[in-house]
Enzyme design. Structure first.
Site, PDB file in Angstrom:
ATOM      1  N   THR A  88      -7.904   1.655  -0.980  1.00  0.00           N
ATOM      2  CA  THR A  88      -6.734   1.797  -0.115  1.00  0.00           C
ATOM      3  C   THR A  88      -7.042   1.063   1.186  1.00  0.00           C
ATOM      4  O   THR A  88      -8.116   1.244   1.771  1.00  0.00           O
ATOM      5  CB  THR A  88      -6.335   3.277   0.093  1.00  0.00           C
ATOM      6  OG1 THR A  88      -5.159   3.329   0.889  1.00  0.00           O
ATOM      7  CG2 THR A  88      -7.435   4.115   0.724  1.00  0.00           C
ATOM      8  N   GLU A  89      -6.135   0.177   1.595  1.00  0.00           N
ATOM      9  CA  GLU A  89      -6.472  -0.788   2.646  1.00  0.00           C
ATOM     10  C   GLU A  89      -6.731  -0.143   4.000  1.00  0.00           C
ATOM     11  O   GLU A  89      -7.411  -0.716   4.843  1.00  0.00           O
ATOM     12  CB  GLU A  89      -5.367  -1.844   2.775  1.00  0.00           C
ATOM     13  CG  GLU A  89      -4.072  -1.298   3.341  1.00  0.00           C
ATOM     14  CD  GLU A  89      -2.922  -2.305   3.296  1.00  0.00           C
ATOM     15  OE1 GLU A  89      -3.058  -3.360   2.678  1.00  0.00           O
ATOM     16  OE2 GLU A  89      -1.881  -1.999   3.903  1.00  0.00           O
TER      17      GLU A  89
END
Lengths: 238, 217
Positions: free
Chosen positions: B45-46
């Site tokens: 997840t960025e």
């Protein structure tokens, strides 16, 4: 050494027209009480530097500042979650500078790390080229961006000790650790302030030398209830 | 099966065991539900996490733990969390094996437009441009045509680009194309459609692979 102050004392340092980087990612890791106090103070004409707009739907987190028309310029990677920011952008009331997310955080890192520029391949062949100079290094084209600092970095951590050492939980480090290096004045809102020596050296995500002021925000339990409510409302919990 | 499900199920076949994968919102995220047994990918997840899981139960949420959509998540055993600069070191530095992103348009030169419809829809690029440039394999997922039936697989994108020449594979509800310097190659056709149907719905030029197959789920 960091100084413990109240949310009111710290928010009143921020004058109209200041540039303010605010930590957090769609609410997680955001300094909620400092934001509320800037809203209560009506501080205006702010340049707001945040990786993304507010928690989806607005009205929470930095969405309170945009809804209150306190922002004249926004620098970040995405605005789509915040209706007030989108509408301000569409009417031209808010000047928005879009940066690819990795470029955004690296510009802040460059400001805090004493680097002269960010050199990245991201954005080549796109409109982003218009905001940068294109230069070739070692036979490949890159976009070159200036560092990005601010008058204030208002960040959020879980705990601080009296030296200003900060520790974080979950994914709440996000932009906070980098912003801590790039504000002229760094204000850290925390759930809890503990005695020096109780945080293990490797538990510290931001060494206290970066932090000017510590303010006590909501407790972890209070935040759990606040996020429980908004996440429940959005059907985000099982 | 509706077209979104076709696309999501087909995306789910793109991954190899142990790959680091970043999925965009919408159909790419849906695809996580269909990844075959025996294929374990490491989802990123960025905003700053690897090996995350689904939503927690009400009352078990951690206010400090969310995904790049602002939704609560849980961490899987062996999960890790880090700051955004480090997360984009992973992304831009070539440490993500595959990314699948939704698109507004793609074209036969591997260009992708997915961040802006001037004057109508300008949410910002988020982390998409970094992923497009940094991931080892870029898969674009989109409906083959718009509601009026116009092709979104084009000779040349009309909307502002998100990145140039990066797409390696295109997955739509009608077809799967490989993208290379030689252009597009049709490798799969959705069940119930013929090559002529794909041709009629596609503006881009493409070659048909000698072993073109029907998508299987």
């Amino acid at each position: 050494m960091a100084e413990v102050k109240t949310v009111q004392e710290c928010a009143s340092m921020v004058a109209d027209g200041a540039s303010v980087m605010v930590g957090g990612f769609l609410g997680v890791g955001a300094p909620l009480q400092m934001i509320d106090q800037l809203v209560a103070n009506g501080t205006k004409e702010l340049t707001l530097i945040s990786v993304v707009g507010s928690y989806p739907g607005g009205g929470f987190d930095i969405g309170k500042l945009t809804a209150g028309k306190q922002v004249k310029k926004f620098i970040g990677a995405h605005i789509g979650t915040d209706p007030a920011l989108v509408s301000g952008y569409n009417t031209g009331e808010i000047d928005v500078e879009f940066n690819p997310m990795g470029t955004f955080i690296e510009r802040i890192r460059a400001a805090g790390a004493g680097l002269g520029a960010v050199v990245t391949p991201v954005g080549i062949g796109t409109e982003v080229e218009e905001n940068a100079s294109k230069q070739s290094f070692y036979g490949k084209d890159y976009l070159v961006f200036p560092p990005l600092g601010a008058d204030f970095a208002i960040i959020k951590a879980k705990k601080a000790d009296h030296y200003g050492n900060l520790c974080y939980d979950g994914t709440s480090m996000n932009t906070n650790t980098t912003m801590a290096t790039a504000g002229k004045v760094v204000i850290a809102e925390v759930d809890e302030i503990v005695e020096v020596g109780t945080l293990a050296p490797n538990e510290i995500g931001t060494p206290g030398i970066f932090v000017d002021y510590i303010v006590k925000g909501f407790s972890t339990d209070e935040r759990k209830a606040i996020f429980g409510e908004i996440w429940q409302k959005g059907n985000k919990l099982k | 099966m509706n077209s979104r499900e076709i696309i999501a199920r087909r995306i789910a076949q793109e991954f190899n065991d142990g790959e680091v994968v970043n999925l965009g919102f919408g159909m790419p995220t849906m695809a996580a539900n269909y990844i075959p047994n025996g294929i374990n990918v490491i989802l990123q997840t960025e905003n700053g996490g690897l090996r995350f899981g689904g939503a927690p139960k009400a009352g078990e949420q951690n206010p400090d733990l969310g995904n790049a959509g602002g939704e609560p998540i849980t961490m899987l055993p062996g999960g890790s969390a880090f700051d955004l600069a480090f997360s984009f070191c992973i992304i831009r530095g070539g440490h993500v094996d595959a990314t699948v992103l939704g698109a507004l348009e793609v074209d036969q030169n591997g260009n992708i437009a997915n961040w802006k419809i001037p004057g109508k829809f300008v949410p910002g690029m988020g982390g998409g441009m970094d992923l497009l440039v940094g991931a080892k394999k870029v898969v674009a997922a989109l409906a083959h045509t718009d509601k009026a039936g116009n092709s979104k697989v084009l000779k040349s994108c009309t909307l502002p680009l998100s990145a140039a020449g990066v797409v390696k594979r295109i997955i739509t509800d009608k077809a799967v194309f490989n993208v290379s310097s030689k252009g597009l190659e049709l490798i799969e056709i959705a069940p119930g459609l013929t090559e002529a149907d794909v041709k009629a719905a596609t503006e881009a030029d493409y070659q048909v692979a000698t072993n073109v197959k029907t998508m299987t789920f």
